[in-house]
Write an enzyme that holds these catalytic residues in place. Structure first.
Site, PDB file in Angstrom:
ATOM      1  N   THR A 164      -8.352   2.737   1.407  1.00 47.70           N
ATOM      2  CA  THR A 164      -7.841   2.102   2.401  1.00 47.70           C
ATOM      3  C   THR A 164      -8.382   2.604   3.795  1.00 47.70           C
ATOM      4  O   THR A 164      -8.605   1.918   4.639  1.00 47.70           O
ATOM      5  CB  THR A 164      -6.500   1.891   2.591  1.00 47.70           C
ATOM      6  OG1 THR A 164      -6.055   3.230   2.055  1.00 47.70           O
ATOM      7  CG2 THR A 164      -6.080   0.686   1.370  1.00 47.70           C
ATOM      8  N   HIS A 165      -8.339   3.969   3.974  1.00 46.43           N
ATOM      9  CA  HIS A 165      -8.638   4.919   5.007  1.00 46.43           C
ATOM     10  C   HIS A 165      -9.875   5.019   5.591  1.00 46.43           C
ATOM     11  O   HIS A 165     -10.070   5.270   6.427  1.00 46.43           O
ATOM     12  CB  HIS A 165      -7.807   6.212   4.911  1.00 46.43           C
ATOM     13  CG  HIS A 165      -6.170   6.392   4.871  1.00 46.43           C
ATOM     14  ND1 HIS A 165      -5.722   5.405   4.078  1.00 46.43           N
ATOM     15  CD2 HIS A 165      -5.496   7.149   5.865  1.00 46.43           C
ATOM     16  CE1 HIS A 165      -4.378   5.608   4.331  1.00 46.43           C
ATOM     17  NE2 HIS A 165      -4.432   6.542   5.277  1.00 46.43           N
ATOM     18  N   TYR A 180      -0.330   8.685  -2.179  1.00 49.79           N
ATOM     19  CA  TYR A 180      -0.503   8.395  -3.828  1.00 49.79           C
ATOM     20  C   TYR A 180      -1.719   9.204  -4.519  1.00 49.79           C
ATOM     21  O   TYR A 180      -1.551   9.589  -5.525  1.00 49.79           O
ATOM     22  CB  TYR A 180      -0.490   6.794  -4.282  1.00 49.79           C
ATOM     23  CG  TYR A 180       0.860   6.140  -3.856  1.00 49.79           C
ATOM     24  CD1 TYR A 180       1.804   6.535  -3.062  1.00 49.79           C
ATOM     25  CD2 TYR A 180       0.752   4.848  -4.223  1.00 49.79           C
ATOM     26  CE1 TYR A 180       3.008   5.992  -2.774  1.00 49.79           C
ATOM     27  CE2 TYR A 180       2.057   4.116  -4.084  1.00 49.79           C
ATOM     28  CZ  TYR A 180       3.004   4.608  -3.270  1.00 49.79           C
ATOM     29  OH  TYR A 180       4.113   3.940  -3.242  1.00 49.79           O
ATOM     30  N   GLY A 181      -2.600   9.173  -3.595  1.00 50.98           N
ATOM     31  CA  GLY A 181      -4.017   9.806  -4.060  1.00 50.98           C
ATOM     32  C   GLY A 181      -3.943  10.984  -4.932  1.00 50.98           C
ATOM     33  O   GLY A 181      -5.103  11.324  -5.811  1.00 50.98           O
ATOM     34  N   ASP A 233       0.871  -1.145   0.069  1.00 46.63           N
ATOM     35  CA  ASP A 233       0.072  -0.072  -0.092  1.00 46.63           C
ATOM     36  C   ASP A 233       0.720   1.193   0.058  1.00 46.63           C
ATOM     37  O   ASP A 233       2.036   1.253   0.255  1.00 46.63           O
ATOM     38  CB  ASP A 233      -0.802  -0.005   1.176  1.00 46.63           C
ATOM     39  CG  ASP A 233      -1.707   1.209   1.324  1.00 46.63           C
ATOM     40  OD1 ASP A 233      -2.439   1.407   0.386  1.00 46.63           O
ATOM     41  OD2 ASP A 233      -1.820   1.827   2.419  1.00 46.63           O
ATOM     42  N   SER A 234       0.356   2.416  -0.208  1.00 44.62           N
ATOM     43  CA  SER A 234       1.148   3.767  -0.232  1.00 44.62           C
ATOM     44  C   SER A 234       1.440   3.850   1.259  1.00 44.62           C
ATOM     45  O   SER A 234       2.527   4.517   1.445  1.00 44.62           O
ATOM     46  CB  SER A 234       0.368   4.724  -0.712  1.00 44.62           C
ATOM     47  OG  SER A 234      -1.029   4.693   0.027  1.00 44.62           O
ATOM     48  N   ASN A 279      -5.977   1.535  -3.189  1.00 48.76           N
ATOM     49  CA  ASN A 279      -7.293   1.660  -4.314  1.00 48.76           C
ATOM     50  C   ASN A 279      -6.561   2.601  -5.275  1.00 48.76           C
ATOM     51  O   ASN A 279      -6.915   2.297  -6.356  1.00 48.76           O
ATOM     52  CB  ASN A 279      -8.414   2.080  -3.450  1.00 48.76           C
ATOM     53  CG  ASN A 279      -9.278   1.434  -2.571  1.00 48.76           C
ATOM     54  OD1 ASN A 279     -10.322   0.886  -2.807  1.00 48.76           O
ATOM     55  ND2 ASN A 279      -8.558   0.904  -1.649  1.00 48.76           N
ATOM     56  N   THR A 280      -5.778   3.432  -5.023  1.00 49.28           N
ATOM     57  CA  THR A 280      -5.428   4.185  -5.952  1.00 49.28           C
ATOM     58  C   THR A 280      -4.422   3.612  -7.062  1.00 49.28           C
ATOM     59  O   THR A 280      -4.669   3.591  -8.244  1.00 49.28           O
ATOM     60  CB  THR A 280      -4.491   5.462  -5.405  1.00 49.28           C
ATOM     61  OG1 THR A 280      -5.391   6.189  -4.588  1.00 49.28           O
ATOM     62  CG2 THR A 280      -3.876   6.533  -6.287  1.00 49.28           C
TER      63      THR A 280
HETATM   64  N1  DGL Z   1      -3.898   3.842  -0.029  1.00 51.70           N
HETATM   65  C1  DGL Z   1      -4.594   4.985  -0.934  1.00 51.70           C
HETATM   66  C2  DGL Z   1      -5.908   4.631  -1.262  1.00 51.70           C
HETATM   67  O1  DGL Z   1      -6.524   3.405  -0.922  1.00 51.70           O
HETATM   68  C3  DGL Z   1      -4.948   6.172   0.227  1.00 51.70           C
HETATM   69  C4  DGL Z   1      -3.786   7.002   0.789  1.00 51.70           C
HETATM   70  C5  DGL Z   1      -3.060   7.639  -0.565  1.00 51.70           C
HETATM   71  O2  DGL Z   1      -3.486   8.704  -0.930  1.00 51.70           O
HETATM   72  O3  DGL Z   1      -1.850   7.354  -0.858  1.00 51.70           O
HETATM   73  O4  DGL Z   1      -6.287   5.034  -2.496  1.00 51.70           O
END
Ligand code: DGL
Length: 271
Positions: free
Chosen positions: A190-191, A48-49, A16-17, A80-81
């Site tokens: 994820t958040h 990452y978003g 994950d990010s 997810n991103t």
């Molecule tokens: N993990 C990212 C997601 O699920 C959320 C956090 C990010 O922007 O990196 O999209």
């Protein structure tokens, strides 16, 4: 010399990010108690978003390359991103099967929707149109409305998941979707499970919330079973946690996402 390990004994790698994907790791563990799980959180480069597709793809490739050193039997993209933006590039570049969260999340929403699905995620996820496309394919008659909720990520990371501020943010982001008549709301980040309280309150009792963590874990379990590589050894599986930076307050944050104390993180340089 690398030690040969039978495919069924190899790890499931997850990235994950940052720490948010620990919600997916928790779901994987619940569903597959015997598997060895290796998690990488790119905490040095989160979020990452808000980044461009090119940068998201480059970061995703770095992460996959690092996890490739564990010779995993499956790579789960918990972010997810990344799943929305870079899954085709990852799948094309890697020989290991790659599973993202978009397809399982969209499938879970398609099963419960009653005609109008709302999707929320980061700007990158919503802009990519990946959830919208998956839902159009899985429930062609349904309407899909999407909204980016950029403040939810920092709120969850601040532990600011209750009270006036998240309640107000949830209303600002969701009132338009509710007014448009959504009956299902897919938490495409994820958040967002950490903000379930204010999100559910703003969505109202008529809207069913769906998050992709459980459906992704179910899809991962089905995939390794179908390929005949599920672990058969007795006893509990292990977990290893890697991060690219260890910021202050990591432990409590990781605990909030995982729902229990996290394994001791190891800091790695993957650049
Ligand atoms: N993990 C990212 C997601 O699920 C959320 C956090 C990010 O922007 O990196 O999209």
């Amino acid at each position: 010399m690398p030690v040969f390990r039978a495919p069924r004994d190899r790890a499931i790698a997850v990235f994950d990010s940052g720490v948010g994907g620990l919600t997916v790791l928790a779901a994987l563990r619940r569903r597959m108690p015997r598997e060895e799980l290796v998690y990488l959180g790119d905490t040095a480069r989160v979020p990452y978003g808000t980044r461009s597709p090119q940068v998201i793809t480059r970061y995703a490739m770095n992460n996959a390359r690092f996890l490739g050193s564990f010779d995993p039997k499956l790579l789960v993209v918990a972010c997810n991103t990344v799943s929305a933006v870079a899954l085709p590039a990852l799948s094309a570049a890697l020989s290991v099967p790659v599973l993202g969260v978009v397809e399982p999340g969209a499938a879970a929403a398609a099963r419960v929707q009653r005609g109008h699905v709302g999707v929320i995620g980061t700007s990158g996820t919503v802009r990519s149109g990946a959830y919208q496309a998956a839902l159009a394919r899985l429930c062609p008659g349904a309407r899909v409305s999407a909204a980016a909720c950029p403040l939810f990520v920092p709120l969850a990371e601040e532990g600011w998941t209750e009270g006036d501020v998240p309640r107000e943010a949830a209303h600002r982001y969701l009132d338009g979707l509710v007014a448009a008549g959504i009956d299902t709301l897919l938490l495409g980040c994820t958040h967002y499970p950490l903000l379930r309280g204010p999100i559910a309150a703003a969505a109202g009792p008529g809207v069913q919330l769906v998050d992709s963590a459980d459906s992704t874990a179910e899809a991962a379990a089905a995939l390794i079973r179908e390929r005949g590589v599920a672990r058969e050894t007795e006893g509990a599986g292990s977990e290893r946690l890697f991060v690219t930076d260890l910021a202050e307050g990591f432990g409590p944050l990781a605990r909030a996402f995982l729902g229990r104390p996290a394994p001791e993180p190891v800091v790695v340089d993957i650049s």
